[in-house]
Design an enzyme around this catalytic site. Structure first.
Site, short mmCIF file in Angstrom:
data_model
loop_
_atom_site.label_atom_id
_atom_site.label_comp_id
_atom_site.label_asym_id
_atom_site.label_seq_id
_atom_site.Cartn_x
_atom_site.Cartn_y
_atom_site.Cartn_z
N HIS A 146 -2.67 4.78 -3.02
CA HIS A 146 -3.79 5.45 -2.37
C HIS A 146 -3.57 6.96 -2.42
O HIS A 146 -2.76 7.51 -1.67
CB HIS A 146 -3.89 4.95 -0.92
CG HIS A 146 -4.95 5.61 -0.11
ND1 HIS A 146 -5.00 5.49 1.27
CD2 HIS A 146 -6.01 6.38 -0.45
CE1 HIS A 146 -6.03 6.17 1.73
NE2 HIS A 146 -6.65 6.73 0.70
N GLY A 205 -4.63 10.79 7.05
CA GLY A 205 -3.54 11.75 7.15
C GLY A 205 -3.26 12.29 8.54
O GLY A 205 -2.33 13.06 8.73
N HIS A 241 0.86 -1.18 0.00
CA HIS A 241 0.00 0.00 0.00
C HIS A 241 0.89 1.24 0.00
O HIS A 241 1.74 1.41 0.88
CB HIS A 241 -0.89 -0.02 1.25
CG HIS A 241 -1.98 1.00 1.22
ND1 HIS A 241 -3.16 0.80 0.52
CD2 HIS A 241 -2.09 2.21 1.81
CE1 HIS A 241 -3.94 1.85 0.70
NE2 HIS A 241 -3.32 2.73 1.46
N GLY A 295 -0.20 -0.60 8.70
CA GLY A 295 1.12 0.00 8.66
C GLY A 295 1.78 0.03 10.01
O GLY A 295 2.78 -0.65 10.26
N ASP A 347 -8.52 0.62 5.94
CA ASP A 347 -7.23 1.27 6.19
C ASP A 347 -7.41 2.25 7.35
O ASP A 347 -8.27 3.13 7.30
CB ASP A 347 -6.76 2.00 4.93
CG ASP A 347 -5.43 2.71 5.11
OD1 ASP A 347 -4.75 2.47 6.13
OD2 ASP A 347 -5.07 3.51 4.23
N ASP A 360 1.00 5.18 0.20
CA ASP A 360 0.26 6.38 0.56
C ASP A 360 0.84 7.60 -0.16
O ASP A 360 2.02 7.92 -0.03
CB ASP A 360 0.34 6.62 2.07
CG ASP A 360 -0.56 5.67 2.84
OD1 ASP A 360 -1.72 5.49 2.43
OD2 ASP A 360 -0.10 5.10 3.84
#
Length: 217
Positions: A65, A141, A32, A196, A174, A34
């Site tokens: 993503h 975020g 994944h 993560g 996520d 980011d």
């Protein structure tokens, strides 16, 4: 098929080569990535050049993503970088169908992401067109966000709509996914798990991944 997708943003980039080799040894096939612009979300993430380099040197499926404003402008770079999946945020644009068609016409899978408070109903017209729906289980975020249990209802809704419409999209989650809440997500209908902070905690990749897998058996 259950997909476990480590989020590289939480890894120690100083040890990136060793990390990638370890993940491959542990049977991880998808990463994944980011992408953040410090506007749509208050942080900066990876870019298309990073994706291009990963494609040149690894065999991972790269799930990008895009947490960026006006993703219709950003997708061209990630198409050129040969991303395998490009996911954009529903809230970040008014040009959903244009983006979906642009990505799919490039033979790349397309995903659409929704923030915790965005209703699933907003996606109904788009669900037949996408390969993946990403349910954010935290506010994107932000740092040190807690898993939001009400997002499980959205996963259940997406599972129901998928069955009713005979759609093909993966349901991805996520946001602070760990060994305590992963089974809740899978039971609700998620089949693609992004993790993560938990996977890369203390750089104990093997034991952390085993803990996640054990939690959903």
């Amino acid at each position: 098929m259950m997909i476990l997708s480590p989020s590289l943003f939480n890894s120690d980039l100083y040890q990136i080569k060793e990390t990638l080799e370890n993940l491959q040894t542990l049977g991880i096939g998808q990463l994944h990535i980011d992408v953040m612009d410090n506007h749509y979300v208050p942080n900066l993430g990876f870019n298309a050049s990073f994706v291009k380099n990963l494609k040149a040197h690894t065999d991972f499926i790269l799930d990008c993503h895009l947490m960026v404003e006006r993703p219709e402008l950003a997708i061209v770079d990630f198409i050129d970088a040969k991303a395998d999946i490009i996911t954009f945020h529903y809230e970040a644009t008014a040009h959903h169908s244009y983006i979906i068609n642009k990505i799919k016409n490039s033979n790349i899978k397309v995903g659409i992401a929704i923030n915790p408070c965005t209703p699933v109903e907003n996606l109904k017209l788009l669900l037949p067109q996408v390969d993946q729906v990403l349910v954010m289980t935290v506010n994107p975020g932000q740092k040190n966000e807690s898993f939001l249990p009400f997002t499980l209802q959205k996963i259940e809704q997406l599972k129901s709509l998928k069955q009713i419409g005979n759609y093909h999209y993966d349901i991805q989650v996520d946001g602070n996914i760990n060994d305590q809440n992963i089974s809740l997500c899978v039971t609700a209908g998620a089949n693609s798990i992004v993790s993560g902070g938990f996977i890369f905690n203390n750089n104990a990749l093997e034991s952390n991944i085993q803990s996640l897998k054990a939690a959903i058996k």
